[in-house]
Design an enzyme around this catalytic site. Structure first.
Site, PDB file in Angstrom:
ATOM      1  N   PRO A 101     -43.883 -59.332  52.439  1.00  0.00           N
ATOM      2  CA  PRO A 101     -42.741 -58.546  51.953  1.00  0.00           C
ATOM      3  C   PRO A 101     -42.023 -59.282  50.807  1.00  0.00           C
ATOM      4  CG  PRO A 101     -42.649 -58.827  54.346  1.00  0.00           C
ATOM      5  CD  PRO A 101     -43.758 -59.695  53.856  1.00  0.00           C
ATOM      6  N   VAL A 102     -41.574 -58.511  49.825  1.00  0.00           N
ATOM      7  CA  VAL A 102     -40.947 -59.106  48.631  1.00  0.00           C
ATOM      8  C   VAL A 102     -39.462 -59.369  48.908  1.00  0.00           C
ATOM      9  CG1 VAL A 102     -40.380 -58.637  46.207  1.00  0.00           C
ATOM     10  CG2 VAL A 102     -42.589 -57.946  47.136  1.00  0.00           C
ATOM     11  N   ALA A 104     -37.804 -61.347  50.763  1.00  0.00           N
ATOM     12  CA  ALA A 104     -37.441 -61.321  52.184  1.00  0.00           C
ATOM     13  C   ALA A 104     -37.476 -62.714  52.796  1.00  0.00           C
ATOM     14  CB  ALA A 104     -38.377 -60.388  52.936  1.00  0.00           C
ATOM     15  N   LEU A 106     -40.007 -64.805  52.691  1.00  0.00           N
ATOM     16  CA  LEU A 106     -41.343 -65.195  53.166  1.00  0.00           C
ATOM     17  C   LEU A 106     -42.199 -65.783  52.050  1.00  0.00           C
ATOM     18  CD1 LEU A 106     -42.135 -62.320  55.677  1.00  0.00           C
ATOM     19  CD2 LEU A 106     -41.669 -64.686  56.203  1.00  0.00           C
ATOM     20  N   GLY A 107     -41.570 -66.063  50.927  1.00  0.00           N
ATOM     21  CA  GLY A 107     -42.276 -66.786  49.867  1.00  0.00           C
ATOM     22  C   GLY A 107     -43.269 -65.948  49.082  1.00  0.00           C
ATOM     23  N   SER A 108     -43.004 -64.650  48.939  1.00  0.00           N
ATOM     24  CA  SER A 108     -44.013 -63.803  48.286  1.00  0.00           C
ATOM     25  C   SER A 108     -44.290 -64.253  46.853  1.00  0.00           C
ATOM     26  CB  SER A 108     -43.602 -62.327  48.322  1.00  0.00           C
ATOM     27  OG  SER A 108     -42.495 -62.114  47.490  1.00  0.00           O
ATOM     28  N   ALA A 110     -43.929 -67.239  45.401  1.00  0.00           N
ATOM     29  CA  ALA A 110     -44.665 -68.504  45.332  1.00  0.00           C
ATOM     30  C   ALA A 110     -46.111 -68.312  45.791  1.00  0.00           C
ATOM     31  CB  ALA A 110     -43.977 -69.562  46.193  1.00  0.00           C
ATOM     32  N   ALA A 111     -46.323 -67.436  46.777  1.00  0.00           N
ATOM     33  CA  ALA A 111     -47.693 -67.227  47.268  1.00  0.00           C
ATOM     34  C   ALA A 111     -48.544 -66.526  46.200  1.00  0.00           C
ATOM     35  CB  ALA A 111     -47.676 -66.413  48.558  1.00  0.00           C
ATOM     36  N   ASP A 152     -40.857 -73.818  48.753  1.00  0.00           N
ATOM     37  CA  ASP A 152     -41.766 -72.667  48.897  1.00  0.00           C
ATOM     38  C   ASP A 152     -43.157 -72.991  48.349  1.00  0.00           C
ATOM     39  OD1 ASP A 152     -39.581 -71.324  49.834  1.00  0.00           O
ATOM     40  OD2 ASP A 152     -39.924 -69.520  48.646  1.00  0.00           O
TER      41      ASP A 152
HETATM   42  O1  PMV Z   1     -35.514 -67.238  50.254  1.00  0.00           O
HETATM   43  P1  PMV Z   1     -36.647 -68.217  50.301  1.00  0.00           P
HETATM   44  O2  PMV Z   1     -37.433 -68.177  51.529  1.00  0.00           O
HETATM   45  O3  PMV Z   1     -37.447 -68.258  49.066  1.00  0.00           O
HETATM   46  O4  PMV Z   1     -36.040 -69.668  50.469  1.00  0.00           O
HETATM   47  C1  PMV Z   1     -35.010 -70.165  49.724  1.00  0.00           C
HETATM   48  C2  PMV Z   1     -34.643 -71.476  50.269  1.00  0.00           C
HETATM   49  C3  PMV Z   1     -33.411 -72.062  49.626  1.00  0.00           C
HETATM   50  O5  PMV Z   1     -33.195 -73.312  50.259  1.00  0.00           O
HETATM   51  C4  PMV Z   1     -32.203 -71.165  49.866  1.00  0.00           C
HETATM   52  C5  PMV Z   1     -33.599 -72.258  48.135  1.00  0.00           C
HETATM   53  C6  PMV Z   1     -34.608 -73.337  47.789  1.00  0.00           C
HETATM   54  O6  PMV Z   1     -35.028 -73.336  46.628  1.00  0.00           O
HETATM   55  O7  PMV Z   1     -34.937 -74.175  48.616  1.00  0.00           O
END
Ligand code: PMV
Length: 314
Positions: A101-102, A104, A106-108, A110-111, A152
């Protein structure tokens, strides 16, 4: 040149989001139930540099050079070429698909970056180390997230549980005892960059308070690492609750996240918290086998758009 395919998992931050941007440790684990996938195929006969790109989930079907340079996928290709010191790609088509899911948590993004970087490097016959793949993906993250910690791209590239401290050598975690998580989506998209930017502004105004909150989160993360490494994952429950209380003080929770967190706890979860940037996106609950299906049903009843069950092990 054959077609080349690469995949990358989603991820969930178990402890330490936001504080990790300010130098505290965080723990994140891969979520293999969801994946991004990139396929790069040669286009024999087409002119070198001609790159066709398709990403059906975002209705993208275009020549790469017609996209603005700030487009996420153009940025991934440009950063990969820079890393490989190549002027252009051989003519090819790129297809991106993802079940993550975008926006959200879950790192979409970066993945997709990691899968595409890997597929492109494989396609041109120049595979990169995980360290370099993560570094290239981090360059792309910086374009979209302002001041990302790098967690991520790291957990997604290595696809292993990580204890992450910004600008420090990666530490992967050995987990003697596996455990089960439920990840529930509020269904509210929440761009990480906005939550991170808001926290930064609040930190600038109230640096004493925010530094204390970040330190306290760091303490929770270190305790969680000890529990994990000693094979006592049940001890994570109260630590998740403590982390959630601190995230609420940072102002990154939301009524919907709080509702899912309390629902999970009432249904028998051992601990629960938001995960990632917050304000929307996902929460994560630690469950034992006995309660997993009741907690999952309760989360769906309480309005979760989706619930993923994932088993975490080394
Ligand atoms: O929203 P996500 O899962 O991409 O995570 C962000 C995590 C933070 O600590 C809020 C930001 C970061 O760059 O680490």
């Amino acid at each position: 040149m054959p077609a080349f395919t690469a995949s990358a998992p989603g991820k969930i931050i178990l402890f330490g989001e936001h504080a990790v941007v300010y130098g505290q440790p965080a723990i994140a684990v891969p979520v293999r139930q969801v994946q991004a996938r990139a396929v790069v195929r040669a286009l024999p006969g087409a002119q070198a540099g001609s790159v066709h790109i398709q990403a059906p989930a975002v209705q993208l079907d275009a020549q790469l050079d017609t996209l603005p340079p700030e487009h996420a996928l153009s940025a991934v290709v440009a950063e990969t070429l820079k890393e490989l010191r190549l002027e252009r790609l051989p003519a090819c088509s790129i297809r991106i698909t993802s079940t993550i899911p975008v926006a959200a948590g879950l790192g979409s993004g970066a993945a997709v970056s990691v899968a595409l970087i890997r597929a492109l490097c494989g396609f041109v016959g120049r595979p990169l180390s995980d360290e370099r793949i993560s570094a290239v993906a981090y360059e792309v993250e910086k374009i979209y997230h302002g001041t990302p910690s790098g967690i991520d791209n790291t957990v997604i590239t290595y696809a292993r549980p990580v204890y992450f401290v910004r600008d420090q050598t990666l530490q992967t975690l050995e987990l003697p005892a596996p455990f089960t998580l439920l990840i529930a989506d509020t269904g509210i998209p929440s761009p990480t960059s906005i939550a991170v930017g808001d926290v930064r502004r609040l930190w600038q105004v109230q640096s004493g308070l925010y530094n204390e909150l970040f330190e306290a989160i760091g303490g929770v993360v270190r305790a969680a690492r000890r529990a994990l490494e000693h094979g006592q994952p049940a001890m994570l429950g109260p630590l998740m609750d403590a982390n959630q209380a601190l995230l609420r003080q940072l102002t990154v929770s939301s009524p919907e996240l709080d509702h899912l967190v309390s629902t999970a706890l009432q249904a028998g979860a051992l601990g629960a918290k938001l995960s990632g940037g917050g304000r929307g996106g996902n929460m994560v609950a630690l469950v034992d086998e006995i309660h997993a299906s009741a907690v999952s049903a309760a989360l769906l009843d309480a309005g979760a758009a989706n619930v993923i069950l994932t088993q975490v092990s080394t």
